[in-house]
Scaffold this motif. Sequence first.
Motif, PDB file in Angstrom:
ATOM      1  N   GLU A 237       0.822  -1.207   0.000  1.00  0.00           N
ATOM      2  CA  GLU A 237       0.000   0.000   0.000  1.00  0.00           C
ATOM      3  C   GLU A 237       0.857   1.259   0.000  1.00  0.00           C
ATOM      4  O   GLU A 237       0.496   2.276  -0.593  1.00  0.00           O
ATOM      5  CB  GLU A 237      -0.926   0.006   1.231  1.00  0.00           C
ATOM      6  N   ARG A 238       2.002   1.238   0.692  1.00  0.00           N
ATOM      7  CA  ARG A 238       2.850   2.433   0.777  1.00  0.00           C
ATOM      8  C   ARG A 238       3.641   2.677  -0.498  1.00  0.00           C
ATOM      9  O   ARG A 238       4.060   3.800  -0.761  1.00  0.00           O
ATOM     10  CB  ARG A 238       3.806   2.316   1.965  1.00  0.00           C
TER      11      ARG A 238
ATOM     12  N   LEU B 182      -7.326  -8.281  -6.465  1.00  0.00           N
ATOM     13  CA  LEU B 182      -5.884  -8.529  -6.412  1.00  0.00           C
ATOM     14  C   LEU B 182      -5.280  -7.977  -5.123  1.00  0.00           C
ATOM     15  O   LEU B 182      -4.440  -8.630  -4.491  1.00  0.00           O
ATOM     16  CB  LEU B 182      -5.202  -7.894  -7.621  1.00  0.00           C
ATOM     17  N   LEU B 183      -5.696  -6.795  -4.720  1.00  0.00           N
ATOM     18  CA  LEU B 183      -5.182  -6.231  -3.476  1.00  0.00           C
ATOM     19  C   LEU B 183      -5.655  -7.027  -2.273  1.00  0.00           C
ATOM     20  O   LEU B 183      -4.923  -7.182  -1.288  1.00  0.00           O
ATOM     21  CB  LEU B 183      -5.618  -4.768  -3.344  1.00  0.00           C
ATOM     22  N   ALA B 184      -6.885  -7.529  -2.328  1.00  0.00           N
ATOM     23  CA  ALA B 184      -7.388  -8.353  -1.234  1.00  0.00           C
ATOM     24  C   ALA B 184      -6.552  -9.613  -1.074  1.00  0.00           C
ATOM     25  O   ALA B 184      -6.228 -10.033   0.041  1.00  0.00           O
ATOM     26  CB  ALA B 184      -8.849  -8.719  -1.486  1.00  0.00           C
ATOM     27  N   ALA B 185      -6.196 -10.231  -2.197  1.00  0.00           N
ATOM     28  CA  ALA B 185      -5.376 -11.440  -2.151  1.00  0.00           C
ATOM     29  C   ALA B 185      -3.916 -11.140  -1.851  1.00  0.00           C
ATOM     30  O   ALA B 185      -3.138 -12.053  -1.591  1.00  0.00           O
ATOM     31  CB  ALA B 185      -5.475 -12.194  -3.479  1.00  0.00           C
TER      32      ALA B 185
ATOM     33  N   ALA C  34      -6.827   0.652   3.982  1.00  0.00           N
ATOM     34  CA  ALA C  34      -5.976   1.358   3.036  1.00  0.00           C
ATOM     35  C   ALA C  34      -6.388   1.077   1.592  1.00  0.00           C
ATOM     36  O   ALA C  34      -6.220   1.923   0.714  1.00  0.00           O
ATOM     37  CB  ALA C  34      -4.517   0.959   3.258  1.00  0.00           C
ATOM     38  N   THR C  35      -6.933  -0.114   1.335  1.00  0.00           N
ATOM     39  CA  THR C  35      -7.359  -0.442  -0.024  1.00  0.00           C
ATOM     40  C   THR C  35      -8.498   0.462  -0.474  1.00  0.00           C
ATOM     41  O   THR C  35      -8.489   0.998  -1.591  1.00  0.00           O
ATOM     42  CB  THR C  35      -7.807  -1.914  -0.097  1.00  0.00           C
ATOM     43  N   ILE C  36      -9.496   0.642   0.389  1.00  0.00           N
ATOM     44  CA  ILE C  36     -10.613   1.518   0.044  1.00  0.00           C
ATOM     45  C   ILE C  36     -10.117   2.947  -0.165  1.00  0.00           C
ATOM     46  O   ILE C  36     -10.529   3.640  -1.098  1.00  0.00           O
ATOM     47  CB  ILE C  36     -11.690   1.470   1.146  1.00  0.00           C
ATOM     48  N   PHE C  37      -9.219   3.396   0.714  1.00  0.00           N
ATOM     49  CA  PHE C  37      -8.691   4.754   0.597  1.00  0.00           C
ATOM     50  C   PHE C  37      -7.948   4.929  -0.723  1.00  0.00           C
ATOM     51  O   PHE C  37      -8.130   5.919  -1.430  1.00  0.00           O
ATOM     52  CB  PHE C  37      -7.757   5.040   1.769  1.00  0.00           C
ATOM     53  N   MET C  38      -7.112   3.956  -1.086  1.00  0.00           N
ATOM     54  CA  MET C  38      -6.333   4.054  -2.314  1.00  0.00           C
ATOM     55  C   MET C  38      -7.236   4.048  -3.536  1.00  0.00           C
ATOM     56  O   MET C  38      -7.085   4.871  -4.441  1.00  0.00           O
ATOM     57  CB  MET C  38      -5.339   2.884  -2.382  1.00  0.00           C
TER      58      MET C  38
END
Length: 478
Positions: free
Chosen positions: A79-80, A112-115, A122-126
């Motif tokens: 995420e970073r 893909l990010l979930a896996a 952070a995924t929702i924010f991104m």
Amino acid sequence: MSGALLVLLGVTLLCGILSGAPVSFVLIGVPTVVAFLGAVLGVFDLGFLAAFPSRAFGILTNDVFLSVPLFVLMGGLLERSSIAKRMMLTAGALFGNREGGMAYAVVIVGALLAASTGVIGATIFMLGMIAMPAMLEAGYSKSLASGVICAAGSLGQIIPPSILLILLTDQISAAYQAGRRSAGEWAVEPVSVGDLFAGAFIPGLLLVVLYILYILFTSIRTPASCPPVVTRDAAGNRTRPDLREVTYSLLMPLLLIVIVLGSILGGVATATESAALGAAGALVMTAMNRDGVPLWRMLLLMAVLPAAFALVAVKLSGGAQASPLAGGIGLVALVVMCLGTLSALLQELRRGGMWDAAVDTASMVAMLTLIVLGATMLSLVFRGLHGEQMVESFLHGLPGGEMTAVLVVMAIIFVLGFVIEYVEIIFIVVPIAGPPLMAAGVDPVWFGECHELCVSGLVHAGFRYGHALKRSSNIMAK
């Protein structure tokens, strides 16, 4: 009197959680106060609290929980870095030139990010920061854009390696063993992380397919709500990602997912070993994504993923004992992996990315640990007030047998999801309702997946249909 104290315990817990106080302190403090009140009234044996230190030590030394900080670190590193952003932009360029294309890209990248991460915040924010402006600028409906982003970003709750599944495994396993022992079965196999991962894999993919079908139906019914998003360069020419960009942005994260989940589902590695492998892979990918990386270091970093595949293949073939050739390949692959990971670690420590991700990981894991300890205290006090017998009598007294009991428990979980987080639900509901259901013959993996889908379904349903509210849409648009 015990029943009155149990009601007091439940009401006080709910009020404490809704008050905004730290949940971990509420879970520890409220049961402790109720326990001493029960001791004064003569209905609670304080000897139950004496088991708390040993249970806390057992939790902190549990192999399952050792994988949690590694998976959180893996997600934090991805995420970073700009890897997640590049995934979104590449997928958007591939699918954006058709009705609903950007929404398809959001769902695919969310999966893909979930896996890859197992965390959702952070995924929702991104996704919101990157996809929302592009979708609104293209004329997407605010409600559709915000709903798709929130739903896709929440896939991390169900698609492995989900932190929810890892935390749920220990509670399901303990409830299953307790339930089967009460039914007279003493040789009980524990439930593993791999069992729940395997059970959640197909439902997670099915959820992704349903989201895509929903977008397809919306694009056919109301194409004006999801028009094409065409990307152009500075000169105004339409751009399409080349093969190199697609490979680097989408294929490499996909290879990392295959290594992590494949090693768990294939029985090659434990959850902790796979989490360590995933954290190392995320660290290497983050280091490769930096500008100005020397050629020798880039080549070393690029060799880490093939080396990881080689190690997995050697273990599948029987390990180093199978043949001298397999042992030699495994040794070379291990050396390459260690050197590449060490090089990436030194680079990220100097650049600051590793340190920030480690601090965030420590903060999240400390919060989860305190919640787990609080839930342990709650479980002891609940048992000391004979709550288990009351729950068992209630569930067995329901008409329709075990299926009705499961539906009632799932309904309770669904309602609780409106007011408390999934972590608290796991450690409050499963230890209480799990043993009597397992004693009745309910399959632990099936129960765990129903529990997860109920919590995840609440999140998805709330974001999917709640986004129609104008106020929520405006907030997301901003």
